[in-house]
Scaffold this motif. Structure first.
Motif, PDB file in Angstrom:
ATOM      1  N   THR B 104      26.240 -31.591  36.533  1.00 56.26           N
ATOM      2  CA  THR B 104      27.454 -30.792  36.342  1.00 56.26           C
ATOM      3  C   THR B 104      27.273 -29.567  35.440  1.00 56.26           C
ATOM      4  OG1 THR B 104      28.661 -32.845  36.676  1.00 56.26           O
ATOM      5  CG2 THR B 104      29.918 -30.961  35.844  1.00 56.26           C
ATOM      6  N   PRO B 105      26.550 -29.673  34.319  1.00 55.55           N
ATOM      7  CA  PRO B 105      26.395 -28.464  33.506  1.00 55.55           C
ATOM      8  C   PRO B 105      25.794 -27.315  34.309  1.00 55.55           C
ATOM      9  CG  PRO B 105      25.550 -30.372  32.328  1.00 55.55           C
ATOM     10  CD  PRO B 105      25.870 -30.832  33.718  1.00 55.55           C
ATOM     11  N   GLY B 106      24.774 -27.631  35.098  1.00 54.46           N
ATOM     12  CA  GLY B 106      24.140 -26.585  35.918  1.00 54.46           C
ATOM     13  C   GLY B 106      25.066 -26.095  37.011  1.00 54.46           C
ATOM     14  N   MET B 107      25.809 -27.011  37.607  1.00 56.02           N
ATOM     15  CA  MET B 107      26.740 -26.630  38.667  1.00 56.02           C
ATOM     16  C   MET B 107      27.826 -25.704  38.120  1.00 56.02           C
ATOM     17  SD  MET B 107      26.102 -27.857  41.677  1.00 56.02           S
ATOM     18  CE  MET B 107      25.018 -29.075  42.427  1.00 56.02           C
ATOM     19  N   VAL B 108      28.363 -26.051  36.966  1.00 56.42           N
ATOM     20  CA  VAL B 108      29.429 -25.228  36.374  1.00 56.42           C
ATOM     21  C   VAL B 108      28.885 -23.843  36.016  1.00 56.42           C
ATOM     22  CG1 VAL B 108      30.923 -24.983  34.338  1.00 56.42           C
ATOM     23  CG2 VAL B 108      30.797 -27.177  35.547  1.00 56.42           C
ATOM     24  N   MET B 109      27.675 -23.806  35.450  1.00 53.19           N
ATOM     25  CA  MET B 109      27.113 -22.513  35.060  1.00 53.19           C
ATOM     26  C   MET B 109      26.778 -21.675  36.300  1.00 53.19           C
ATOM     27  SD  MET B 109      27.470 -22.847  31.929  1.00 53.19           S
ATOM     28  CE  MET B 109      26.848 -21.281  31.326  1.00 53.19           C
ATOM     29  N   ALA B 110      26.264 -22.335  37.349  1.00 55.70           N
ATOM     30  CA  ALA B 110      25.961 -21.596  38.585  1.00 55.70           C
ATOM     31  C   ALA B 110      27.264 -21.092  39.212  1.00 55.70           C
ATOM     32  CB  ALA B 110      25.188 -22.477  39.567  1.00 55.70           C
ATOM     33  N   GLY B 111      28.260 -21.966  39.244  1.00 55.27           N
ATOM     34  CA  GLY B 111      29.551 -21.572  39.821  1.00 55.27           C
ATOM     35  C   GLY B 111      30.164 -20.400  39.062  1.00 55.27           C
ATOM     36  N   ALA B 112      30.093 -20.463  37.730  1.00 51.53           N
ATOM     37  CA  ALA B 112      30.656 -19.376  36.915  1.00 51.53           C
ATOM     38  C   ALA B 112      29.892 -18.079  37.148  1.00 51.53           C
ATOM     39  CB  ALA B 112      30.617 -19.763  35.438  1.00 51.53           C
ATOM     40  N   ALA B 113      28.553 -18.169  37.309  1.00 57.06           N
ATOM     41  CA  ALA B 113      27.756 -16.960  37.563  1.00 57.06           C
ATOM     42  C   ALA B 113      28.133 -16.357  38.910  1.00 57.06           C
ATOM     43  CB  ALA B 113      26.259 -17.298  37.531  1.00 57.06           C
ATOM     44  N   PRO B 119      34.068 -12.622  42.996  1.00 58.52           N
ATOM     45  CA  PRO B 119      35.257 -13.361  42.525  1.00 58.52           C
ATOM     46  C   PRO B 119      35.951 -14.197  43.598  1.00 58.52           C
ATOM     47  CG  PRO B 119      35.340 -11.047  41.834  1.00 58.52           C
ATOM     48  CD  PRO B 119      34.196 -11.171  42.797  1.00 58.52           C
ATOM     49  N   LYS B 120      35.791 -13.821  44.882  1.00 57.08           N
ATOM     50  CA  LYS B 120      36.440 -14.608  45.964  1.00 57.08           C
ATOM     51  C   LYS B 120      35.406 -14.994  47.014  1.00 57.08           C
ATOM     52  CE  LYS B 120      40.862 -13.968  44.670  1.00 57.08           C
ATOM     53  NZ  LYS B 120      41.210 -14.965  43.647  1.00 57.08           N
ATOM     54  N   PRO B 121      34.476 -15.858  46.676  1.00 60.89           N
ATOM     55  CA  PRO B 121      33.420 -16.192  47.645  1.00 60.89           C
ATOM     56  C   PRO B 121      33.960 -17.055  48.781  1.00 60.89           C
ATOM     57  CG  PRO B 121      33.267 -17.600  45.708  1.00 60.89           C
ATOM     58  CD  PRO B 121      34.372 -16.612  45.427  1.00 60.89           C
ATOM     59  N   ILE B 126      29.394 -19.828  48.697  1.00 59.82           N
ATOM     60  CA  ILE B 126      29.260 -20.803  47.600  1.00 59.82           C
ATOM     61  C   ILE B 126      28.079 -21.730  47.886  1.00 59.82           C
ATOM     62  CG2 ILE B 126      30.337 -22.773  46.432  1.00 59.82           C
ATOM     63  CD1 ILE B 126      33.069 -21.390  46.972  1.00 59.82           C
ATOM     64  N   ARG B 127      28.011 -22.224  49.113  1.00 59.05           N
ATOM     65  CA  ARG B 127      26.918 -23.154  49.459  1.00 59.05           C
ATOM     66  C   ARG B 127      25.569 -22.468  49.326  1.00 59.05           C
ATOM     67  NH1 ARG B 127      28.504 -28.020  51.471  1.00 59.05           N
ATOM     68  NH2 ARG B 127      30.710 -28.160  51.969  1.00 59.05           N
ATOM     69  N   GLN B 128      25.499 -21.220  49.737  1.00 61.95           N
ATOM     70  CA  GLN B 128      24.222 -20.524  49.619  1.00 61.95           C
ATOM     71  C   GLN B 128      23.860 -20.304  48.163  1.00 61.95           C
ATOM     72  OE1 GLN B 128      23.794 -16.862  51.937  1.00 61.95           O
ATOM     73  NE2 GLN B 128      22.114 -16.320  50.578  1.00 61.95           N
ATOM     74  N   TYR B 129      24.843 -19.976  47.342  1.00 59.68           N
ATOM     75  CA  TYR B 129      24.556 -19.720  45.929  1.00 59.68           C
ATOM     76  C   TYR B 129      24.079 -20.985  45.223  1.00 59.68           C
ATOM     77  CZ  TYR B 129      24.801 -17.157  41.571  1.00 59.68           C
ATOM     78  OH  TYR B 129      24.464 -16.528  40.394  1.00 59.68           O
ATOM     79  N   SER B 151      38.230 -20.026  41.880  1.00 60.28           N
ATOM     80  CA  SER B 151      38.324 -18.602  42.215  1.00 60.28           C
ATOM     81  C   SER B 151      39.743 -18.215  42.588  1.00 60.28           C
ATOM     82  CB  SER B 151      37.375 -18.275  43.372  1.00 60.28           C
ATOM     83  OG  SER B 151      37.898 -18.778  44.593  1.00 60.28           O
ATOM     84  N   GLY B 152      40.650 -19.184  42.552  1.00 58.11           N
ATOM     85  CA  GLY B 152      42.054 -18.892  42.851  1.00 58.11           C
ATOM     86  C   GLY B 152      42.377 -18.975  44.327  1.00 58.11           C
TER      87      GLY B 152
END
Lengths: 272, 163
Positions: B104-113, B119-121, B126-129, B151-152
């Motif tokens: 999760t720490p890595g997932m959250v940091m990757a998601g935030a990056a 901002p609206k992937p 998302i899956r590719q990132y 991302s809203g």
């Protein structure tokens, strides 16, 4: 990891001087070298990080219209800044994963010359010039077999100059677990002919497929490759694919690359 | 040993490290910030992703000395100032984007990056990132959903357990 000293020079001259020590090793982005060090497959006495050398970073265009990329430029930067050579920018945007692309560098990739790496295909397929701290090397002379290049001990890739073709595409057939190319083909059409570079396939590392180049220079269409084949005997054979399978993929991916390039597309990464 | 200094989650920090000290070891062993996880230590799993000067980086594949002078953000820096969960963290909680929590720490940091760059992937983006972040529990669906929600963008509400 064995212990080593770390130097962080700010200029190319200081880096070259630091690399004169026996067993000193240049450190690019470290995305291959650090895992290698962890496995104790390399044991340099000193690492010379090229990360702080500002003059080796960035992308520009020279008077001949070539895209010039500093050796310490990350894949991410190339993907963002090499838009004048779309197939190259696309290739950079699909190396590894985002975190790898934020650290890994073009100079590091070309110096390592992994037989399945992407950049060697772009450099050879474009007829790029590899610029080091003391000379310029044509891509045709630079790649000398798996993990082997024309670089001397302590020589650093400072820049890579890419002529920009009128049409180009990179077709990558990935090994789904590692996401490295099982076979990938870079095709580039210049006014004076077509270049076809194959990575992932050969035991000798990246190579040009001359027969396909001749055929495509006369007729830049997928069907020009019909009936042509590479000899499976020099191909890599492993649990992911036999020699024959890779030889077959060379033809298939070349056709797809030509089709994409002719249509103005930059590339596709797929496992089917 | 060499001295290294950097800013971690907005705070100036420093310490004596060896050339071979990895950034993740400096964070975990020297700074005692154990939120950043080491999953594989072979640069493959992404559990150790942090931001270095705003970019997602595997903290197990960069030496501490290479982060000299950098601004580093770790999972400990993702909460809001009042200590409540940040938007990506809250979305992971809301949409069950974790089970064992190790990745999760890595997932959250990757998601935030990703959301900083895009901002609206789309789901595909998302899956590719997340190609460099491995999770062995969730099957990824709820991680993707959580990042989408953060991302809203509209996502299906989380399933409610039967009473």
């Amino acid at each position: 990891m064995y212990a080593f000293e770390m130097e962080r020079p700010q200029t190319i001259a200081d880096a070259v001087a630091a690399l004169k020590d026996e067993d000193a090793q240049a450190l690019g982005g470290g995305q291959t070298l650090i895992p290698t060090l962890k496995q104790r497959l390399a044991m340099p006495s000193k690492l010379v990080s090229l990360h702080g050398i500002a003059q080796m970073k960035g992308v520009c265009t020279d008077d001949d219209g070539r895209i010039c990329i500093g050796g310490a430029t990350t894949h991410q930067q190339v993907s963002e800044s090499a838009g004048d050579y779309p197939a190259l920018a696309w290739l950079a945007s699909r190396i590894g994963d985002p975190a790898v692309r934020n650290r890994g560098t073009i100079g590091g990739s070309l110096a390592n010359n992994d037989p399945s790496a992407c950049y060697p295909a772009a450099a050879l397929g474009s007829g790029a010039v590899i610029v080091t701290d003391n000379r310029e090397i044509a891509a045709d002379d630079y790649f000398q077999g798996m993990f082997t290049t024309a670089l001397n001990e302590g020589e650093i890739i400072t820049e890579v100059k890419f002529p920009v073709p009128s049409h180009a595409a990179y077709m990558k057939f990935i090994q789904p677990a590692s996401r490295f190319p099982l076979v990938a083909v870079f095709v580039a059409k210049f006014d004076d002919g077509v270049r076809v570079a194959i990575t992932g396939a050969s035991e000798e590392g990246v190579f040009r497929w001359g027969e396909a180049e001749s055929a495509l220079s006369g007729n830049f269409a997928p069907e020009a490759v019909d009936g042509l084949s590479v000899d499976p005997s020099g191909m890599i054979g492993d649990l992911h694919g036999t020699k024959e399978y890779r030889a077959h993929l060379v033809g298939v991916m070349t056709k797809r690359a030509v089709k994409a390039a002719a249509a103005g597309e930059t590339g596709v990464s797929s496992a089917h | 040993m060499s001295h290294v200094s950097m800013k971690v989650n907005g705070k100036e920090v420093g310490g004596e490290v060896e050339g071979r000290t990895l950034l993740v070891d400096f964070l975990r062993e020297d700074l005692k910030m154990t939120g950043t996880h080491v999953g594989c230590d072979t640069s493959q799993c992404g559990a150790c992703v942090v931001h270095v000067d705003g970019k997602a980086v595997k903290a197990c594949t960069i030496f501490a000395l290479e982060a000299e002078g950098a601004e580093v953000t770790t999972i400990e820096g993702m909460a809001n100032a009042d200590g409540s969960l940040g938007v990506v963290q809250a979305a992971f909680q809301e949409h069950h984007g974790l089970q064992c929590g190790f990745c999760t720490p890595g997932m959250v940091m990757a998601g935030a990056a990703l959301l900083k760059e895009n901002p609206k992937p789309s789901e595909a983006e998302i899956r590719q990132y997340l190609e460099g972040n491995i999770c062995r529990c969730t099957g990824y669906h709820n991680i993707v959903k959580a990042i989408m929600a953060a991302s809203g963008q509209d996502v299906e509400p989380p399933a409610v357990a039967a009473e």
